[in-house]
Design a protein around this motif. Structure first.
Motif, PDB file in Angstrom:
ATOM      1  N   SER A   7      -9.441 -36.953  19.587  1.00  0.00           N
ATOM      2  CA  SER A   7      -9.542 -37.940  18.509  1.00  0.00           C
ATOM      3  C   SER A   7      -9.178 -37.294  17.180  1.00  0.00           C
ATOM      4  O   SER A   7      -9.184 -36.075  17.030  1.00  0.00           O
ATOM      5  N   ILE A   8      -8.880 -38.129  16.196  1.00  0.00           N
ATOM      6  CA  ILE A   8      -8.541 -37.626  14.868  1.00  0.00           C
ATOM      7  C   ILE A   8      -9.745 -36.897  14.270  1.00  0.00           C
ATOM      8  O   ILE A   8      -9.603 -35.884  13.597  1.00  0.00           O
ATOM      9  N   GLY A   9     -10.952 -37.399  14.527  1.00  0.00           N
ATOM     10  CA  GLY A   9     -12.167 -36.747  14.029  1.00  0.00           C
ATOM     11  C   GLY A   9     -12.315 -35.337  14.585  1.00  0.00           C
ATOM     12  O   GLY A   9     -12.639 -34.398  13.850  1.00  0.00           O
ATOM     13  N   TYR A  10     -12.081 -35.182  15.890  1.00  0.00           N
ATOM     14  CA  TYR A  10     -12.158 -33.865  16.518  1.00  0.00           C
ATOM     15  C   TYR A  10     -11.110 -32.940  15.915  1.00  0.00           C
ATOM     16  O   TYR A  10     -11.395 -31.780  15.598  1.00  0.00           O
ATOM     17  N   THR A  11      -9.906 -33.435  15.745  1.00  0.00           N
ATOM     18  CA  THR A  11      -8.814 -32.620  15.216  1.00  0.00           C
ATOM     19  C   THR A  11      -9.108 -32.163  13.788  1.00  0.00           C
ATOM     20  O   THR A  11      -8.937 -30.985  13.451  1.00  0.00           O
ATOM     21  N   VAL A  12      -9.578 -33.074  12.945  1.00  0.00           N
ATOM     22  CA  VAL A  12      -9.910 -32.725  11.561  1.00  0.00           C
ATOM     23  C   VAL A  12     -11.044 -31.703  11.533  1.00  0.00           C
ATOM     24  O   VAL A  12     -10.993 -30.724  10.789  1.00  0.00           O
ATOM     25  N   ASN A  13     -12.063 -31.901  12.354  1.00  0.00           N
ATOM     26  CA  ASN A  13     -13.181 -30.961  12.419  1.00  0.00           C
ATOM     27  C   ASN A  13     -12.707 -29.585  12.849  1.00  0.00           C
ATOM     28  O   ASN A  13     -13.105 -28.568  12.266  1.00  0.00           O
ATOM     29  N   ARG A  14     -11.859 -29.528  13.839  1.00  0.00           N
ATOM     30  CA  ARG A  14     -11.339 -28.247  14.346  1.00  0.00           C
ATOM     31  C   ARG A  14     -10.519 -27.522  13.277  1.00  0.00           C
ATOM     32  O   ARG A  14     -10.671 -26.319  13.075  1.00  0.00           O
ATOM     33  N   LEU A  18     -11.412 -23.884  11.524  1.00  0.00           N
ATOM     34  CA  LEU A  18     -10.443 -22.790  11.512  1.00  0.00           C
ATOM     35  C   LEU A  18     -10.136 -22.347  10.086  1.00  0.00           C
ATOM     36  O   LEU A  18     -10.037 -21.151   9.795  1.00  0.00           O
ATOM     37  N   GLY A  19      -9.999 -23.310   9.187  1.00  0.00           N
ATOM     38  CA  GLY A  19      -9.756 -22.988   7.784  1.00  0.00           C
ATOM     39  C   GLY A  19     -10.923 -22.227   7.170  1.00  0.00           C
ATOM     40  O   GLY A  19     -10.727 -21.280   6.412  1.00  0.00           O
ATOM     41  N   GLN A  20     -12.146 -22.626   7.506  1.00  0.00           N
ATOM     42  CA  GLN A  20     -13.328 -21.943   6.988  1.00  0.00           C
ATOM     43  C   GLN A  20     -13.397 -20.509   7.510  1.00  0.00           C
ATOM     44  O   GLN A  20     -13.726 -19.586   6.765  1.00  0.00           O
ATOM     45  N   ARG A  21     -13.075 -20.310   8.765  1.00  0.00           N
ATOM     46  CA  ARG A  21     -13.056 -18.946   9.326  1.00  0.00           C
ATOM     47  C   ARG A  21     -12.019 -18.078   8.624  1.00  0.00           C
ATOM     48  O   ARG A  21     -12.261 -16.918   8.319  1.00  0.00           O
TER      49      ARG A  21
END
Length: 97
Positions: A7-14, A18-21
């Motif tokens: 889902s778009i929600g899963y993709t945005v969360n992922r 990754l950006g935070q890491r």
């Protein structure tokens, strides 16, 4: 068997995770935790704030803010001084690095 499209929600969360890491890894090179960035940004703009104001503006509980500020003070990023207007609180400001 193919995987269903996430889902778009899963993709945005992922992507966000990754950006935070990545950001945490970059900041670690300078001895700064990612959690400190909102505090550093506010203090850069405002100059001096109380712990209560910082916690309220960032949206975290006072005990969590206290622990974050203790680490930042230990690392030489901030200094806490007595608040002459309220003896129960302290003013927080950036150190001169």
């Amino acid at each position: 068997m193919s995987m269903p499209n996430p889902s778009i929600g899963y993709t945005v969360n992922r992507i966000s995770r990754l950006g935070q890491r990545w950001l945490d890894a970059q900041l670690k090179k300078f001895g700064i935790a990612g959690a400190a960035m909102p505090v550093l940004t506010i203090l850069k703009d405002e100059g001096v704030c109380t712990q209560r104001d910082l916690a309220s503006r960032i949206g975290i509980e006072q005990p969590t803010m206290l622990q974050l500020l203790k680490r930042m003070e230990r690392d030489g990023l901030i200094v806490r001084t007595a608040n002459v207007d309220d003896a129960r609180s302290a003013n927080v400001s950036l150190t001169k690095l």
